[in-house]
Design a protein around this motif. Structure first.
Motif, PDB file in Angstrom:
ATOM      1  N   ALA A  15      -9.027 -31.318  27.967  1.00 36.37           N
ATOM      2  CA  ALA A  15      -8.311 -30.041  27.868  1.00 36.37           C
ATOM      3  C   ALA A  15      -9.207 -28.901  27.407  1.00 36.37           C
ATOM      4  O   ALA A  15      -8.829 -27.737  27.476  1.00 36.37           O
ATOM      5  CB  ALA A  15      -7.139 -30.186  26.891  1.00 36.37           C
ATOM      6  N   GLY A  17     -13.493 -27.432  26.154  1.00 32.22           N
ATOM      7  CA  GLY A  17     -14.940 -27.564  25.988  1.00 32.22           C
ATOM      8  C   GLY A  17     -15.672 -28.336  27.085  1.00 32.22           C
ATOM      9  O   GLY A  17     -15.517 -28.056  28.283  1.00 32.22           O
ATOM     10  N   GLY A  19     -15.354 -31.421  28.133  1.00 27.35           N
ATOM     11  CA  GLY A  19     -14.484 -32.191  29.032  1.00 27.35           C
ATOM     12  C   GLY A  19     -13.899 -31.308  30.129  1.00 27.35           C
ATOM     13  O   GLY A  19     -13.874 -31.700  31.310  1.00 27.35           O
ATOM     14  N   ASP A  37      -5.861 -35.936  26.747  1.00 28.63           N
ATOM     15  CA  ASP A  37      -6.118 -35.179  25.524  1.00 28.63           C
ATOM     16  C   ASP A  37      -4.896 -35.278  24.614  1.00 28.63           C
ATOM     17  O   ASP A  37      -3.794 -35.581  25.069  1.00 28.63           O
ATOM     18  CB  ASP A  37      -6.401 -33.704  25.855  1.00 28.63           C
ATOM     19  CG  ASP A  37      -7.299 -33.025  24.834  1.00 28.63           C
ATOM     20  OD1 ASP A  37      -8.464 -32.728  25.161  1.00 28.63           O
ATOM     21  OD2 ASP A  37      -6.841 -32.790  23.694  1.00 28.63           O
ATOM     22  N   LEU A  38      -5.108 -34.967  23.347  1.00 32.58           N
ATOM     23  CA  LEU A  38      -3.993 -34.855  22.405  1.00 32.58           C
ATOM     24  C   LEU A  38      -3.290 -33.515  22.579  1.00 32.58           C
ATOM     25  O   LEU A  38      -2.106 -33.394  22.288  1.00 32.58           O
ATOM     26  CB  LEU A  38      -4.545 -34.862  20.968  1.00 32.58           C
ATOM     27  CG  LEU A  38      -4.668 -36.158  20.216  1.00 32.58           C
ATOM     28  CD1 LEU A  38      -5.179 -35.862  18.799  1.00 32.58           C
ATOM     29  CD2 LEU A  38      -3.320 -36.858  20.136  1.00 32.58           C
ATOM     30  N   THR A  65      -7.068 -43.152  19.911  1.00 31.40           N
ATOM     31  CA  THR A  65      -7.122 -44.179  18.863  1.00 31.40           C
ATOM     32  C   THR A  65      -5.935 -45.135  18.945  1.00 31.40           C
ATOM     33  O   THR A  65      -5.837 -46.059  18.140  1.00 31.40           O
ATOM     34  CB  THR A  65      -7.160 -43.553  17.448  1.00 31.40           C
ATOM     35  OG1 THR A  65      -5.905 -42.901  17.207  1.00 31.40           O
ATOM     36  CG2 THR A  65      -8.284 -42.549  17.310  1.00 31.40           C
ATOM     37  N   GLY A  92     -13.518 -36.144  20.973  1.00 31.66           N
ATOM     38  CA  GLY A  92     -14.102 -36.368  19.652  1.00 31.66           C
ATOM     39  C   GLY A  92     -13.744 -35.258  18.695  1.00 31.66           C
ATOM     40  O   GLY A  92     -13.241 -34.199  19.090  1.00 31.66           O
ATOM     41  N   ILE A  93     -13.988 -35.524  17.405  1.00 35.34           N
ATOM     42  CA  ILE A  93     -13.766 -34.519  16.374  1.00 35.34           C
ATOM     43  C   ILE A  93     -15.006 -34.458  15.487  1.00 35.34           C
ATOM     44  O   ILE A  93     -15.784 -35.416  15.441  1.00 35.34           O
ATOM     45  CB  ILE A  93     -12.538 -34.838  15.479  1.00 35.34           C
ATOM     46  CG1 ILE A  93     -12.642 -36.265  14.890  1.00 35.34           C
ATOM     47  CG2 ILE A  93     -11.247 -34.692  16.273  1.00 35.34           C
ATOM     48  CD1 ILE A  93     -11.573 -36.577  13.851  1.00 35.34           C
ATOM     49  N   THR A 140     -19.587 -39.732  25.380  1.00 33.47           N
ATOM     50  CA  THR A 140     -20.230 -38.608  24.697  1.00 33.47           C
ATOM     51  C   THR A 140     -20.607 -39.031  23.290  1.00 33.47           C
ATOM     52  O   THR A 140     -19.742 -39.315  22.461  1.00 33.47           O
ATOM     53  CB  THR A 140     -19.319 -37.371  24.647  1.00 33.47           C
ATOM     54  OG1 THR A 140     -18.997 -36.989  25.987  1.00 33.47           O
ATOM     55  CG2 THR A 140     -20.050 -36.208  23.982  1.00 33.47           C
ATOM     56  N   ALA A 141     -21.920 -39.082  23.049  1.00 38.04           N
ATOM     57  CA  ALA A 141     -22.432 -39.281  21.685  1.00 38.04           C
ATOM     58  C   ALA A 141     -22.820 -37.897  21.175  1.00 38.04           C
ATOM     59  O   ALA A 141     -22.024 -36.951  21.247  1.00 38.04           O
ATOM     60  CB  ALA A 141     -23.603 -40.249  21.705  1.00 38.04           C
ATOM     61  N   PRO A 191     -14.995 -24.909  21.191  1.00 37.63           N
ATOM     62  CA  PRO A 191     -14.173 -24.690  19.986  1.00 37.63           C
ATOM     63  C   PRO A 191     -14.508 -25.625  18.818  1.00 37.63           C
ATOM     64  O   PRO A 191     -14.092 -25.348  17.688  1.00 37.63           O
ATOM     65  CB  PRO A 191     -12.753 -24.961  20.495  1.00 37.63           C
ATOM     66  CG  PRO A 191     -12.804 -24.668  21.961  1.00 37.63           C
ATOM     67  CD  PRO A 191     -14.171 -25.084  22.405  1.00 37.63           C
TER      68      PRO A 191
HETATM   69  N1  LIG Z   1     -19.948 -28.811  20.980  1.00 35.42           N
HETATM   70  C1  LIG Z   1     -20.972 -29.415  20.413  1.00 35.42           C
HETATM   71  O1  LIG Z   1     -21.830 -28.786  19.806  1.00 35.42           O
HETATM   72  C2  LIG Z   1     -21.128 -30.916  20.498  1.00 35.42           C
HETATM   73  C3  LIG Z   1     -22.362 -31.482  20.143  1.00 35.42           C
HETATM   74  C4  LIG Z   1     -22.538 -32.848  20.236  1.00 35.42           C
HETATM   75  C5  LIG Z   1     -21.491 -33.650  20.657  1.00 35.42           C
HETATM   76  N2  LIG Z   1     -20.297 -33.081  20.975  1.00 35.42           N
HETATM   77  C6  LIG Z   1     -19.222 -33.976  21.387  1.00 35.42           C
HETATM   78  O2  LIG Z   1     -18.692 -33.558  22.625  1.00 35.42           O
HETATM   79  C7  LIG Z   1     -17.360 -34.041  22.756  1.00 35.42           C
HETATM   80  C8  LIG Z   1     -16.475 -32.916  23.269  1.00 35.42           C
HETATM   81  O3  LIG Z   1     -16.427 -31.895  22.282  1.00 35.42           O
HETATM   82  P1  LIG Z   1     -16.324 -30.339  22.625  1.00 35.42           P
HETATM   83  O4  LIG Z   1     -17.532 -29.708  22.066  1.00 35.42           O
HETATM   84  O5  LIG Z   1     -15.979 -30.152  24.046  1.00 35.42           O
HETATM   85  O6  LIG Z   1     -15.125 -29.956  21.633  1.00 35.42           O
HETATM   86  P2  LIG Z   1     -13.604 -29.518  21.914  1.00 35.42           P
HETATM   87  O7  LIG Z   1     -12.982 -29.477  20.566  1.00 35.42           O
HETATM   88  O8  LIG Z   1     -13.587 -28.306  22.770  1.00 35.42           O
HETATM   89  O9  LIG Z   1     -13.003 -30.736  22.761  1.00 35.42           O
HETATM   90  C9  LIG Z   1     -12.644 -31.958  22.180  1.00 35.42           C
HETATM   91  C10 LIG Z   1     -11.288 -32.368  22.744  1.00 35.42           C
HETATM   92  O10 LIG Z   1     -10.993 -33.695  22.278  1.00 35.42           O
HETATM   93  C11 LIG Z   1      -9.603 -33.749  21.989  1.00 35.42           C
HETATM   94  N3  LIG Z   1      -9.331 -34.828  21.047  1.00 35.42           N
HETATM   95  C12 LIG Z   1      -9.688 -34.890  19.733  1.00 35.42           C
HETATM   96  N4  LIG Z   1      -9.217 -36.024  19.191  1.00 35.42           N
HETATM   97  C13 LIG Z   1      -8.550 -36.690  20.172  1.00 35.42           C
HETATM   98  C14 LIG Z   1      -7.846 -37.921  20.213  1.00 35.42           C
HETATM   99  N5  LIG Z   1      -7.709 -38.687  19.132  1.00 35.42           N
HETATM  100  N6  LIG Z   1      -7.289 -38.296  21.388  1.00 35.42           N
HETATM  101  C15 LIG Z   1      -7.393 -37.520  22.486  1.00 35.42           C
HETATM  102  N7  LIG Z   1      -8.045 -36.335  22.508  1.00 35.42           N
HETATM  103  C16 LIG Z   1      -8.621 -35.928  21.349  1.00 35.42           C
HETATM  104  C17 LIG Z   1      -9.282 -32.381  21.417  1.00 35.42           C
HETATM  105  O11 LIG Z   1      -7.886 -32.092  21.497  1.00 35.42           O
HETATM  106  C18 LIG Z   1     -10.137 -31.466  22.282  1.00 35.42           C
HETATM  107  O12 LIG Z   1      -9.422 -30.966  23.386  1.00 35.42           O
HETATM  108  C19 LIG Z   1     -16.980 -34.596  21.383  1.00 35.42           C
HETATM  109  O13 LIG Z   1     -17.101 -36.005  21.390  1.00 35.42           O
HETATM  110  C20 LIG Z   1     -18.024 -33.995  20.463  1.00 35.42           C
HETATM  111  O14 LIG Z   1     -18.268 -34.766  19.311  1.00 35.42           O
HETATM  112  C21 LIG Z   1     -20.090 -31.741  20.919  1.00 35.42           C
END
Ligand SMILES: NC(=O)c1ccc[n+]([C@@H]2O[C@H](COP(=O)([O-])OP(=O)(O)OC[C@H]3O[C@@H](n4cnc5c(N)ncnc54)[C@H](O)[C@@H]3O)[C@@H](O)[C@H]2O)c1
Length: 245
Positions: A15, A17, A19, A37-38, A65, A92-93, A140-141, A191
């Protein structure tokens, strides 16, 4: 013809970033996508937006989870699109917290989403792919799966776990035609990064800017498609040079 023509791809964290950017690129390459997504509001709106562009896209609200929800999501995907070729295991969070003040519940919550959730989605992916003769998984790590940083012990431990989970699953299922690789992003403008940190994180990066989600999507497409047909168990670091320092 697109690189993913008629492939069915499940994208967790779809939903937002990285993804969401990957979903856009995947549909432009001919894939049918299942956004997981959640965040129901964002997920539903994004799936409608993709359908308006003539893409095959659905949203399934899932907490990664929750074993039962994950299993149901795969079941629904197969009922809708017939198979699962690609899984971008990406939700991820991340939170920054001094370790001596970190509550155990917060540690558990981070590891639960960022490592346990990734395992649950990978396990379900493999179960499905074993039935159909193979597929590709991209976990995604993070670059923080490779190097440490102060204040993110739980996140970094979980991401280091994802890097080695990726190697282990790749070895276990290499002969079954299931490739498993990982994306290790640096600081990406999504975000998950607080607005007030963006300037400092840009400055800490050799290229002096944050990465864009679209730049991650291209690396994911490489690992998900036949372009990387001889690659498994690898972790691709895409970080503007951060870990080269
Ligand atoms: N943005 C960065 O700088 C960065 C750097 C390294 C790794 N990552 C990794 O990239 C991945 C994507 O992150 P992003 O940057 O796009 O952030 P984001 O917050 O835009 O996207 C993360 C999405 O995951 C969803 N999510 C969270 N917990 C969930 C759950 N339990 N079940 C289902 N959905 C869940 C959120 O609702 C959100 O839409 C993550 O694993 C993050 O750790 C991001």
């Amino acid at each position: 013809m697109g690189k993913l023509q008629d492939n069915v791809a499940i994208i967790t964290g779809g939903a937002s970033g990285i993804g969401a950017a990957t979903a856009r690129l995947f549909v432009s390459e001919g894939a049918k996508v299942v956004l997981v997504d959640l965040n129901e509001e964002k997920g539903k709106a994004f799936a409608s937006e993709l359908r308006a562009l003539n893409a095959d896209a659905i949203f399934i609200k899932t907490n990664i989870t929750n074993e039962e929800e994950v299993a149901n999501t795969f079941k629904q995907t197969v009922e809708t699109f017939g198979k699962v070729d690609i899984v971008f295991n990406n939700a991820g969070i991340g939170r920054v917290h001094p370790s001596h003040e970190l509550e155990y519940s917060e540690w558990r919550n981070t590891v639960n989403v960022d490592l346990d959730g990734v395992f649950l989605v990978a396990r379900e992916s493999i179960r499905e792919m074993l039935k159909t003769g193979g597929g590709t998984i991209v976990n995604t790590a993070s670059m923080y799966g490779w190097v440490g940083s102060p204040g993110s012990a739980a996140y970094n431990a979980a991401k280091g776990g994802v890097v080695n989970l990726t190697r282990s699953l790749a070895l276990e299922y290499a002969e079954q035609n299931i490739r498993v690789n990982a994306l290790c992003p640096g600081f990406i403008d999504t975000p998950i990064i607080p607005e007030e940190s963006k300037q400092a994180l840009s400055q800490a990066t050799p290229m002096k800017r944050l990465g864009q989600a679209e730049e991650m999507a291209k690396a994911v497409l490489f690992m998900a498609s036949d372009d990387s047909s001889y690659m498994t168990g690898n972790s691709l670091i895409v970080d503007g040079g951060y870990t080269a320092q």
